[in-house]
Design a protein around this motif. Structure first.
Motif, PDB file in Angstrom:
ATOM      1  N   PRO A 124       0.884  -1.175   0.145  1.00  0.00           N
ATOM      2  CA  PRO A 124      -0.071   0.006  -0.010  1.00  0.00           C
ATOM      3  C   PRO A 124       0.924   1.209  -0.057  1.00  0.00           C
ATOM      4  CG  PRO A 124      -0.851  -1.564   1.621  1.00  0.00           C
ATOM      5  CD  PRO A 124       0.527  -2.117   1.135  1.00  0.00           C
ATOM      6  N   ILE A 125       2.046   1.414   0.615  1.00  0.00           N
ATOM      7  CA  ILE A 125       2.720   2.437   0.779  1.00  0.00           C
ATOM      8  C   ILE A 125       3.460   2.815  -0.591  1.00  0.00           C
ATOM      9  CG2 ILE A 125       5.033   3.331   1.892  1.00  0.00           C
ATOM     10  CD1 ILE A 125       4.217   1.557   4.270  1.00  0.00           C
ATOM     11  N   VAL A 127       1.995   2.076  -3.242  1.00  0.00           N
ATOM     12  CA  VAL A 127       1.076   2.617  -4.289  1.00  0.00           C
ATOM     13  C   VAL A 127       0.732   4.252  -3.892  1.00  0.00           C
ATOM     14  CG1 VAL A 127      -1.731   2.706  -4.550  1.00  0.00           C
ATOM     15  CG2 VAL A 127      -0.348   0.506  -4.357  1.00  0.00           C
ATOM     16  N   GLY A 128       1.026   4.621  -2.505  1.00  0.00           N
ATOM     17  CA  GLY A 128       0.957   5.830  -2.057  1.00  0.00           C
ATOM     18  C   GLY A 128       2.161   6.486  -2.763  1.00  0.00           C
ATOM     19  N   GLY A 154      -4.184  -9.883   1.694  1.00  0.00           N
ATOM     20  CA  GLY A 154      -5.266  -8.915   1.591  1.00  0.00           C
ATOM     21  C   GLY A 154      -4.528  -7.487   0.827  1.00  0.00           C
ATOM     22  N   SER A 155      -3.627  -7.239   1.398  1.00  0.00           N
ATOM     23  CA  SER A 155      -2.927  -5.789   0.974  1.00  0.00           C
ATOM     24  C   SER A 155      -2.490  -6.139  -0.518  1.00  0.00           C
ATOM     25  CB  SER A 155      -1.677  -5.397   1.807  1.00  0.00           C
ATOM     26  OG  SER A 155      -0.621  -6.421   1.932  1.00  0.00           O
ATOM     27  N   GLU A 158      -5.751  -5.559  -2.436  1.00  0.00           N
ATOM     28  CA  GLU A 158      -5.935  -4.162  -2.398  1.00  0.00           C
ATOM     29  C   GLU A 158      -5.353  -3.152  -3.231  1.00  0.00           C
ATOM     30  OE1 GLU A 158      -7.268  -2.636   1.217  1.00  0.00           O
ATOM     31  OE2 GLU A 158      -8.321  -4.631   1.999  1.00  0.00           O
ATOM     32  N   SER A 159      -4.084  -3.439  -3.147  1.00  0.00           N
ATOM     33  CA  SER A 159      -2.980  -2.427  -3.818  1.00  0.00           C
ATOM     34  C   SER A 159      -2.969  -2.802  -5.169  1.00  0.00           C
ATOM     35  CB  SER A 159      -1.564  -2.756  -3.098  1.00  0.00           C
ATOM     36  OG  SER A 159      -1.572  -2.615  -1.514  1.00  0.00           O
ATOM     37  N   ASN A 161      -5.476  -3.504  -7.204  1.00  0.00           N
ATOM     38  CA  ASN A 161      -6.294  -3.019  -7.551  1.00  0.00           C
ATOM     39  C   ASN A 161      -6.733  -1.400  -7.621  1.00  0.00           C
ATOM     40  OD1 ASN A 161      -9.488  -3.437  -8.717  1.00  0.00           O
ATOM     41  ND2 ASN A 161     -10.045  -2.822  -6.881  1.00  0.00           N
ATOM     42  N   LEU A 162      -6.122  -1.033  -6.351  1.00  0.00           N
ATOM     43  CA  LEU A 162      -6.022   0.533  -6.346  1.00  0.00           C
ATOM     44  C   LEU A 162      -5.233   1.124  -7.359  1.00  0.00           C
ATOM     45  CD1 LEU A 162      -6.889   3.167  -4.694  1.00  0.00           C
ATOM     46  CD2 LEU A 162      -5.034   2.374  -2.971  1.00  0.00           C
TER      47      LEU A 162
ATOM     48  N   LEU B  59      -7.217  -0.726   4.145  1.00  0.00           N
ATOM     49  CA  LEU B  59      -5.820  -1.003   4.287  1.00  0.00           C
ATOM     50  C   LEU B  59      -5.045  -0.357   3.246  1.00  0.00           C
ATOM     51  CD1 LEU B  59      -3.620  -2.660   5.856  1.00  0.00           C
ATOM     52  CD2 LEU B  59      -4.020  -4.655   4.394  1.00  0.00           C
ATOM     53  N   GLY B  63      -2.526   2.892   3.645  1.00  0.00           N
ATOM     54  CA  GLY B  63      -1.076   2.831   3.194  1.00  0.00           C
ATOM     55  C   GLY B  63      -0.934   3.777   2.364  1.00  0.00           C
ATOM     56  N   ALA B  64      -1.572   3.831   1.121  1.00  0.00           N
ATOM     57  CA  ALA B  64      -1.331   4.865   0.013  1.00  0.00           C
ATOM     58  C   ALA B  64      -1.260   6.279   0.777  1.00  0.00           C
ATOM     59  CB  ALA B  64      -2.386   4.913  -1.047  1.00  0.00           C
ATOM     60  N   ALA B  68       2.023   8.446   0.093  1.00  0.00           N
ATOM     61  CA  ALA B  68       1.945  10.061  -0.486  1.00  0.00           C
ATOM     62  C   ALA B  68       2.568  11.089   0.654  1.00  0.00           C
ATOM     63  CB  ALA B  68       0.507  10.268  -0.589  1.00  0.00           C
TER      64      ALA B  68
END
Lengths: 327, 324
Positions: A124-125, A127-128, A154-155, A158-159, A161-162, B59, B63-64, B68
């Motif tokens: 996720p990070i 992705v950010g 799951g991450s 989710e990641s 897909n996002l 989640l 995290g995104a 960012a």
């Protein structure tokens, strides 16, 4: 394995990154066995071609996120082995002043945004990081390294897909080293290729030979180009092998039990990325033997100096516990 | 000054900060439409790049936000319900709060997480729990929970300008509450309590919607001749220990009112702090008024019975008054 489409200086650059990781990790393994390092260490030996091939295709502005098995990623991105070794010793001169340790090394100045000790925690990070590039109209690409185990978190789903829905410049690099700790990856998923999961998120998924640094470089370069063009993320699954265990000293957890498949161990040995690249560079006379030896001894020397410096560095002052808190 | 609703005050805070700083953006599920009206209308003004609708992936979205934030942006992540923060726990507990320390000060995480916290709309266990106490237990996560539109606007603006991760908890039950909101720009510092009612006999410490419960109880108590001081902490982490201890030094009695389940509630922390710090000045044992220790029920009659009510607060105050 061939390098027709890859410049010689890139070949040598990749070779050096691999060699630096290998010599560093060998030293870390030895130090751990000698009881000189606190905590756990997860060595990257056998997987070096992935980090080296990927990072050689990135610029200094591009960012990476790493895992508990992260030393190789830091070195491949250009990290300073002195500050890394000091961090492994838990010393004040380490990358994180001894507050992070082996599983939490970061170097924000070179776009190494941190190793994450939670399996799947980095996706996720990353992705950010990609989102920030997209938001700022920057050319920057975000790479996330993770293992086969993380692909069941799951991450991961989710990641991907996002990142896909927002068409973010993210490259997901799955290092499938065949085992999640001691459980074979094939027992933890009902598919052969994790790359197939990309289809579920509408992004390209590629399988690459993790022992072939040139192939890794090639698929990464293509994914980087796609990301910079605004076409969104790519999932790369690098089939790789760890030469050692999940963690050094794992015998204590195994208590006499075994989990490695003999054929896989033999394959890991045969597909050692340093051996393959060394043979390739020698056979193709890319660098004469004496220069290869000099390169090796220089790196070995630098690692030895890093160990010495780390050993002689002070422990963090107790006051540092109350530093690096809220700004 | 104009009287504004809580929702309108939050909307203003978001819009003002987004106008002021191009690094500020908002993302979450349905922030464009605005399930909770506080984000409504922002998409029309700021567009899809700054008001980003995301998949339902708490989640990854949390995290995104972290990713960012460490890359120089100032994300506001709307996770909608407090209970949905459970789905993002790893990113909040393992990453957001720890990163700056863990990486030796190399980075910081200027992230705001928003969620509605607690009960009051009869939505059952999955949409009605208060979760603030979990995040008080995490090092380096700031937690704010303002009870009035005025405090909400000033504290949210401070949160967006804060260089650290801040959890902003609002409440559906307060959405229609009105208070005087200054026309000029103002900030309310994180970590500063507000005395919502002065009194000399007992200190009632609380936060969020139960501020109104405490004020209601104080009104009834006043008719009995008991003057309660009601402290609205507004911020839970860091929290204003000084204001609480000063008040207890004056009143000698302490009642903590908190919409948490009893074990390790926010009230537990306040009560323990008071008992440790000013024991010799206490005239009576500290009291806690919290939720009943059961999952959140659906039926309005049952939900009301689980939450701290005015009668519970009054009973707790009476207990402290029995020692004199």
């Amino acid at each position: 394995m061939h390098h027709q489409d890859i410049a010689v200086d890139v070949v040598l650059d990749i070779y050096q990154r691999i060699l630096r990781i290998r010599r560093f990790e060998e030293a870390v393994g030895l130090l751990f066995r000698q009881g000189q390092l606190p905590g756990f260490v997860h060595l990257y030996i056998g997987e070096e071609a992935v980090a080296a091939g990927v990072c050689a295709a990135l610029t200094d502005e591009d960012t990476i996120i790493s895992t508990h098995r992260g030393h190789g990623h830091v070195i491949a991105k250009g990290g300073d082995i002195k500050r890394m070794m000091a961090e492994l010793f838990g010393k004040a001169t380490g990358y994180c002043k001894g507050k992070g340790g082996s599983m939490h090394i970061a170097d924000f100045d070179i776009g190494m945004l941190g190793a994450i000790g939670i399996v799947g925690g980095g996706l996720p990070i990353a992705v950010g990081a990609g989102l920030s590039a997209w938001y700022s109209n920057s050319n920057r690409v975000s790479v996330c390294f993770f293992g086969d185990g993380a692909a069941n978190e799951g991450s991961f789903h989710e990641s991907l897909n996002l990142a896909s829905t927002l068409a973010l410049p993210v490259i997901f690099v799955c290092e499938n080293n065949q085992y999640g700790e001691f459980t074979p990856a094939q027992n933890a998923m009902n598919i052969t290729d994790i790359a197939d999961r990309a289809a579920g998120y509408g992004i390209p998924g590629l399988v690459a030979d993790g022992a072939d640094a040139f192939e890794i470089y090639r698929v990464t370069a293509a994914a980087v180009e796609r990301a910079r063009a605004g076409a969104g993320p790519t999932l790369i699954e690098a089939k790789t092998h760890r030469r050692g265990g999940h963690a050094e000293g794992e015998e204590a957890f195994l208590a006499g039990q075994t989990y490695r498949d003999e054929a896989e161990t033999a394959e890991a040995q045969a597909k050692d990325p340093l051996l393959l690249l060394h043979n390739y560079v020698s056979e193709n006379k890319i660098l004469p033997a004496n220069q290869l030896e000099t390169l090796d001894s220089n790196i070995t020397q630098a690692v030895a100096e890093a160990v010495e410096a780390a050993r002689n560095s002070p422990d963090p002052a107790l006051e540092s516990l109350f530093e690096d808190l809220w700004l | 000054m104009a009287r504004k609703t809580y929702v309108a005050a939050i909307q203003e805070a978001l819009a003002e900060e987004m106008r002021r700083d191009p690094r500020v953006f908002l993302m979450g599920e349905d922030v464009r439409i605005g399930v909770f009206p506080s984000t409504r209308g922002l998409h029309a003004e700021f567009g899809g790049k700054r008001v980003i609708d995301t998949p339902i992936s708490e989640l990854a979205v949390a995290g995104a936000g972290i990713g960012a934030a460490v890359n120089g942006l100032r994300p506001i992540v709307d996770l909608m319900f407090g209970t949905f923060l459970y789905l993002a726990f790893d990113q909040i507990a393992n990453q957001a709060g720890a990163m700056r320390f863990m990486y030796g000060g190399q980075t910081n995480v200027p992230l705001v997480l928003m969620a509605q916290n607690g009960a009051g709309s009869s939505a059952g266990h999955h949409h009605s729990q208060a979760v603030h106490q979990f995040f008080m237990n995490m090092p380096q996560i700031k937690v704010i929970m303002p009870s009035t539109p005025t405090d909400g606007k000033g504290l949210l603006k401070s949160a967006i300008r804060d260089d650290n991760p801040v959890l902003f908890l609002h409440s559906l039950s307060l959405g229609g509450k009105r208070s005087d909101v200054p026309e000029n720009e103002y900030l309310i510092p994180i970590g500063e309590a507000d005395i919502k009612r002065a009194g000399s006999d007992v200190t009632i410490c609380t936060v969020g919607p139960t501020v109104y419960t405490a004020l209601g109880a104080a009104k009834t108590l006043s008719r009995e001749g008991i003057e309660a001081e009601v402290i609205d902490l507004r911020s839970l982490s860091p929290w204003d220990k000084g204001a609480v201890l000063d008040s207890v030094a004056k009143t000698g009695r302490f009642v903590a009112v908190d919409e948490s389940f009893p074990s390790c509630s926010a009230a537990s922390e306040w009560a323990a702090t008071v008992a440790e710090a000013v024991f010799s000045q206490l005239k009576a044992p500290v009291q806690r008024v919290t939720n009943k220790d059961v999952p959140m029920p659906f039926s309005p009659a049952l939900e009301k019975a689980v939450l701290p009510g005015e009668a519970d607060v009054i009973a707790a105050v009476h207990k402290t008054m029995a020692y004199s």
